[in-house]
Design a protein around this motif. Structure first.
Motif, short mmCIF file in Angstrom:
data_model
loop_
_atom_site.label_atom_id
_atom_site.label_comp_id
_atom_site.label_asym_id
_atom_site.label_seq_id
_atom_site.Cartn_x
_atom_site.Cartn_y
_atom_site.Cartn_z
N GLY A 136 0.82 -1.21 0.00
CA GLY A 136 0.00 0.00 0.00
C GLY A 136 0.85 1.25 0.00
O GLY A 136 1.77 1.41 -0.80
N ALA A 137 0.55 2.17 0.92
CA ALA A 137 1.19 3.49 0.93
C ALA A 137 2.55 3.43 1.60
O ALA A 137 2.80 4.03 2.64
CB ALA A 137 0.29 4.49 1.65
N LEU A 422 11.59 13.39 0.25
CA LEU A 422 11.31 14.16 1.46
C LEU A 422 9.98 13.69 2.01
O LEU A 422 9.02 13.49 1.27
CB LEU A 422 11.24 15.65 1.14
CG LEU A 422 10.81 16.59 2.27
CD1 LEU A 422 11.88 16.62 3.36
CD2 LEU A 422 10.55 18.00 1.73
N GLU A 423 9.93 13.51 3.34
CA GLU A 423 8.71 13.04 3.96
C GLU A 423 8.45 13.79 5.26
O GLU A 423 9.37 14.10 6.02
CB GLU A 423 8.79 11.54 4.25
CG GLU A 423 7.49 10.92 4.73
CD GLU A 423 7.57 9.41 4.78
OE1 GLU A 423 7.11 8.76 3.82
OE2 GLU A 423 8.13 8.88 5.75
N ALA A 424 7.18 14.08 5.52
CA ALA A 424 6.76 14.74 6.75
C ALA A 424 5.70 13.89 7.43
O ALA A 424 4.82 13.31 6.78
CB ALA A 424 6.19 16.13 6.45
N SER A 456 3.56 9.82 -1.87
CA SER A 456 2.65 9.04 -1.03
C SER A 456 1.93 9.97 -0.07
O SER A 456 2.45 11.02 0.33
CB SER A 456 3.41 7.97 -0.24
OG SER A 456 4.28 8.55 0.70
N LEU A 457 0.72 9.58 0.28
CA LEU A 457 -0.09 10.32 1.24
C LEU A 457 -0.91 9.31 2.01
O LEU A 457 -1.61 8.48 1.42
CB LEU A 457 -1.01 11.31 0.53
CG LEU A 457 -1.96 12.13 1.41
CD1 LEU A 457 -1.16 13.06 2.32
CD2 LEU A 457 -2.94 12.93 0.56
N ALA A 458 -0.83 9.35 3.34
CA ALA A 458 -1.54 8.38 4.16
C ALA A 458 -2.12 9.06 5.38
O ALA A 458 -1.48 9.94 5.99
CB ALA A 458 -0.61 7.25 4.60
N GLY A 472 -4.78 5.41 2.29
CA GLY A 472 -3.50 5.79 1.70
C GLY A 472 -3.52 5.70 0.18
O GLY A 472 -4.27 4.93 -0.41
N ILE A 473 -2.67 6.51 -0.44
CA ILE A 473 -2.46 6.46 -1.88
C ILE A 473 -0.99 6.73 -2.14
O ILE A 473 -0.36 7.54 -1.45
CB ILE A 473 -3.36 7.47 -2.63
CG1 ILE A 473 -3.21 7.28 -4.15
CG2 ILE A 473 -3.06 8.90 -2.21
CD1 ILE A 473 -4.25 8.03 -4.94
#
Length: 682
Positions: A136-137, A422-424, A456-458, A472-473
Motif C-alpha cells: 500500500g502506501a 522528502l517526507e513529513a 505518497s499520502l496516508a 492511503g495512496i
C-alpha cells in the motif's frame, strides 16, 4: 502468528545470502538502529497505522518450521509463492512479481542487479529477528522500486557473555543441515558469527503425480541442491552519539532446476522438458553503516554497501546432462554470469516538537551485469524452427532434421539509479496522524536517462481505542533491470519505467479475543514489463489493474491457543489495447490460510498450518492462444517443538496429505515430507 505491531529498528548486517545459521544464541537478543530506513521520522505516527504491514517474529518462524524466507512468508495475506521452470521459488505480492518487491536486509537492497529478482532459498531464517512486509502506501524514503511492496528483514545480535548454539537437521529427500553460531558483546560493542552447510538429494513428489519419461520416479529429477554459508557482523558504540556497524558474508553452492514433468508434444500448454543447472554459485557482500545523533531530535543515518554474485548457468542436451554435444538440440548454453552493485544511502531526520517530524533521504546505486559463454541457437541447416528461442528461454530440438551452430556471448552493461525524497509526519493527539512524501527517481543507462516522480499520502484516524481507519495512496516506480534492457535474446533497450498507483482503505478492529484487519486495495500499473507473446522480447504493457481484499483475524480463544485465519481475494486484469486475454496468468483469485498453535505444556508447542489456493489461469505455449485454469490445492503442515533445558528437539511433516499440486503447469512440487532437528545452546 501474523501481527501488525510497532516497527523496530534494524541492526547493521548485510545478511545477503545468509547463511542459515541455527536457532538464536542464548545471549540477550537486541536490535540496533543501524541500517534501517526510518519510514516515519521521529514523530509518533507508527508505520503500521498508515500502511498495511504484516510482522513475523522469530517465534512465528520457528513455530512454522520454516527453513528459508519463502517458507516463512507462505501464509502472509496478499502474498503468493510460486515455483516454475527455474526451480526457484518466487514471491508475488498482490499480483505483482518478485522483481517488483524491494527486499531489504538490515536496510540494504538484496535484489539482484541483473534481473531485479531475489532467491528466497538463499536466505535461511534462523538468525532473523523479524520480517516486516509493507504494502500500500509505503514510504517514499525507500526510493526506487517496491511497486508491489517492501519486505524488510531485521537480523539479531547478541549481548552479554559468550553464547552460541549448534544444530543438526535431517529430512526427506536426503536433506541434511548442520549449523553453528556465536554471539557476544557488551553495551559498547557486539559480535555475531555463523556458518551453515545445507544439502539435499532432491525432493519427493506425491504418489498421485503421473509418471512420464521426463519424471519416471518419485524423486524429482534434477532437484538436488547444496549450499555453504558464513557471516560476521560487528557493531560498535563509538561515542554516546555515534554507532558504527560492519557486516560481511559469503556463500557458495550448486542446484538443479527440475524439468517439466509432462513429455507430450501434443500438450500445447506444457513446456518441453529441458535440463538446466546453476553451478558454482558464489556471492560476497560487505556493508558499513553509521548512526549519528547530531543533536536532540536530529539523526543522521548513512551506509555504503556492495555485493557481487557470480554463477555458471548451463542448459544440457538431455537428461544425461550432455553439454552442447548434439547440434540438433536448439537452446543449449554454457554461460558465466556476474551481477554486482554498489550503493550509498544518506538520511537525515528532524523532530519538531512532539507532533511533527521531517526526513530527507538520498540514495544512489550502480548496477553491473556481465555474461559470457556460448549458446546453440543459430540455424545451420534443415530449416527447422526449434522448440524455443534459446538463450535461456527455449529448448527442444528443431524440426525437419534442423541443426544449429554455436554463437558467442560476451556482454557487460551498467546503470545507475538515483533517488531523492522528502517526507513529513504529523500527529494530532493519539487519534489522528498524517504522513506525506514526495521524491524523484532517475535511471542513468546506456542510450539515455529516464526520470519519474514518486509520492505518497496516508491518513490514520482512531474512532476509539478499538477501531482505527487507514487510508492511503502512493505512486511508485521501478526501473527496468539490466537483463530486461540488454539480454541478447529477449532484451529491449527502449523499455520505460513501470509506474504503479496504489490506493487502499483499511480497518483495524480489536475485540475481546484478538483483532481483525481488513484492507481493500487497487493498484493501477502503467508500462508493466512482461514478455511480448509475438516477439518473445520484454515489452511495456499499457495498463494492468490489480484489485483485491485482504482479511486477517489473529485471536487467542483460550489459554495457550493462538489462531490466525486469513483470506485474500484478487482480480488481476490486463487493460492494454490488443491484449489477448483479460486475466493475467498465475495470479490466484482466492487464498485461504489458517495458522494454529497450542502451547500444550511450558516445554511443548504444537502447530499446524492450512493453506488453500485456487483460481489461477495459465496460457498455451503453442497453437491457438488459449487459457486454462490450474488445479486448486490444499496443503496441511504439522510441527512440534520440545524444550529440554539447553536442548531443543523439533519435528514436522509438510504436505501431510501428500497432495499433488503445482504453482506452474507441469512442474509438480514436493509431496509429503518429514524433518527432524536438534539444537543445543550454550
Amino acid at each position: 502468528m501474523l501481527s501488525a505491531c510497532s516497527f523496530h529498528p534494524l541492526r547493521p548486517a548485510l545478511l545477503a545470502a545468509l547463511l542459515g545459521c541455527c536457532a538464536a544464541a542464548r545471549a540477550e537478543t537486541v536490535a540496533t538502529e543501524l541500517g534501517r530506513v526510518e519510514v516515519s521520522g521521529a514523530a509518533s505516527v507508527a508505520p503500521e497505522r498508515v500502511a498495511t504491514r504484516w510482522v513475523l517474529t522469530s517465534q512465528d518462524i520457528a513455530a512454522r518450521g520454516a527453513r528459508t524466507l519463502d517458507e516463512a512468508l507462505a501464509l502472509v495475506p496478499g502474498l503468493n509463492v510460486r515455483t516454475g521452470a527455474e526451480g526457484v521459488p518466487r514471491i508475488d505480492i498482490r499480483g505483482l512479481r518478485t522483481r517488483q518487491i524491494k527486499l531489504l536486509i538490515d536496510g540494504i537492497p538484496f535484489n539482484a542487479a541483473g534481473d531485479g529478482q531475489f532467491d528466497p532459498t538463499l536466505i535461511p531464517v534462523a538468525l532473523i529477528d523479524s520480517i516486516v512486509v509493507t504494502t500500500g502506501a509505503a514510504s517514499v524514503l525507500y526510493g526506487e522500486g517496491g511497486t508491489a511492496g517492501v519486505v524488510e528483514i531485521r537480523t539479531r545480535s547478541g549481548r552479554g557473555a559468550l553464547a552460541g548454539s549448534a544444530g543438526l537437521q535431517a529430512g526427506s529427500g536426503g536433506e541434511r543441515i548442520a549449523d553453528a553460531a556465536l554471539a557476544f558483546g557488551d553495551a559498547r560493542w557486539d559480535l555475531s558469527l555463523g556458518v551453515e552447510h545445507a544439502e539435499r538429494d532432491g525432493f519427493r513428489i506425491a504418489d498421485d503425480v503421473p509418471r512420464s519419461a521426463a519424471q519416471p520416479g518419485s524423486l524429482r529429477v534434477n532437484s538436488d541442491a547444496e549450499r555453504d554459508s558464513l557471516y560476521a557482523n560487528l557493531g560498535l558504540q563509538a561515542t554516546g552519539a555515534l554507532r558504527l556497524g560492519l557486516g560481511l558474508n559469503a556463500t557458495r553452492g550448486d542446484r538443479g532446476s527440475p524439468p517439466s514433468a509432462i513429455d507430450d508434444s501434443d500438450d500445447r500448454f506444457a513446456q518441453r522438458p529441458r535440463y538446466e543447472r546453476t553451478e558454482n554459485f558464489r556471492s560476497h557482500g560487505v556493508q558499513l553503516a553509521m548512526d549519528w545523533t547530531a543533536a536532540p531530535g536530529t539523526l543522521l543515518r548513512a551506509w555504503v554497501a556492495g555485493n557481487r554474485l557470480g554463477q555458471d548457468e548451463r542448459r544440457y542436451d538431455n537428461a544425461d546432462l550432455d553439454l552442447l554435444l548434439d547440434p540438433g538440440v536448439r537452446g543449449g548454453y554454457d554461460l558465466a554470469t556476474v551481477s554486482a552493485n554498489r550503493s550509498l544511502h544518506l538520511q537525515l531526520s528532524q523532530s519538531i516538537g512532539d507532533t511533527l517530524s521531517l526526513a530527507v533521504a538520498a540514495d544512489t546505486r550502480r548496477e553491473r551485469y556481465e555474461q559470457s559463454g556460448v549458446v546453440r541457437d543459430v540455424a545451420a541447416s534443415g530449416g527447422g524452427s526449434g522448440g524455443g528461442s534459446g538463450g535461456g528461454s527455449g529448448g527442444g530440438s528443431g524440426g525437419g532434421g534442423a541443426t544449429y551452430d554455436l554463437r558467442t556471448v560476451d556482454t557487460r552493461h551498467e546503470a545507475d539509479i538515483d533517488s531523492l525524497s522528502l517526507e513529513a509526519a504529523w500527529q494530532s493527539g493519539p487519534s489522528t496522524g498524517l504522513v506525506a512524501g514526495a521524491g524523484w527517481v532517475r535511471q542513468r543507462r546506456e542510450g539515455g536517462d529516464e526520470s519519474e516522480p514518486i509520492a505518497s499520502l496516508a491518513l490514520t484516524h482512531a474512532f476509539h481505542e478499538a477501531l482505527r481507519l487507514r487510508v492511503g495512496i502512493s505512486r511508485r516506480v521501478r526501473a527496468p533491470s539490466l537483463v530486461q534492457l540488454h539480454d541478447s535474446t529477449n532484451g529491449n533497450p527502449d523499455l520505460a519505467m513501470e509506474r504503479a498507483t496504489t490506493a487502499e482503505v483499511g480497518l483495524d478492529a480489536r475485540h475481546a479475543f484478538g483483532r481483525v484487519q481488513a484492507t481493500l486495495f487497487q493498484s493501477r500499473v502503467r508500462d508493466l514489463i512482461q514478455t511480448d507473446d509475438a516477439t518473445g522480447r520484454a515489452a511495456n504493457r499499457e495498463r494492468a489493474r490489480f484489485t483485491g481484499l485482504e482479511i486477517a483475524a489473529p485471536l487467542e480463544p483460550a489459554a495457550g491457543w493462538r489462531l490466525t485465519p486469513a483470506w485474500t481475494t484478487l482480480r488481476a486484469v490486463d487493460r492494454s489495447d490488443g491484449a489477448l486475454f483479460e486475466r493475467l496468468s498465475y495470479r490466484p483469485r482466492n487464498k485461504w490460510s489458517l495458522d494454529a498453535r497450542w502451547q500444550a505444556t511450558p516445554s511443548l508447542q504444537l502447530a499446524a498450518a492450512l493453506l488453500h489456493v485456487r483460481g489461477q489461469v495459465y496460457e498455451s505455449r503453442s497453437g491457438t492462444p488459449q487459457q486454462a485454469e490450474l488445479d486448486a490445492y490444499t496443503l496441511l503442515d504439522f510441527s512440534a517443538r520440545w524444550q529440554l533445558g539447553a536442548w531443543q528437539l523439533a519435528a514436522g511433516v509438510d504436505n501431510a496429505l501428500d497432495k499433488d499440486y503445482a504453482t506452474s503447469y507441469g512442474f509438480p512440487l514436493a509431496g509429503r515430507s518429514a524433518w527432524l532437528r536438534g539444537t543445543v545452546s550454550f
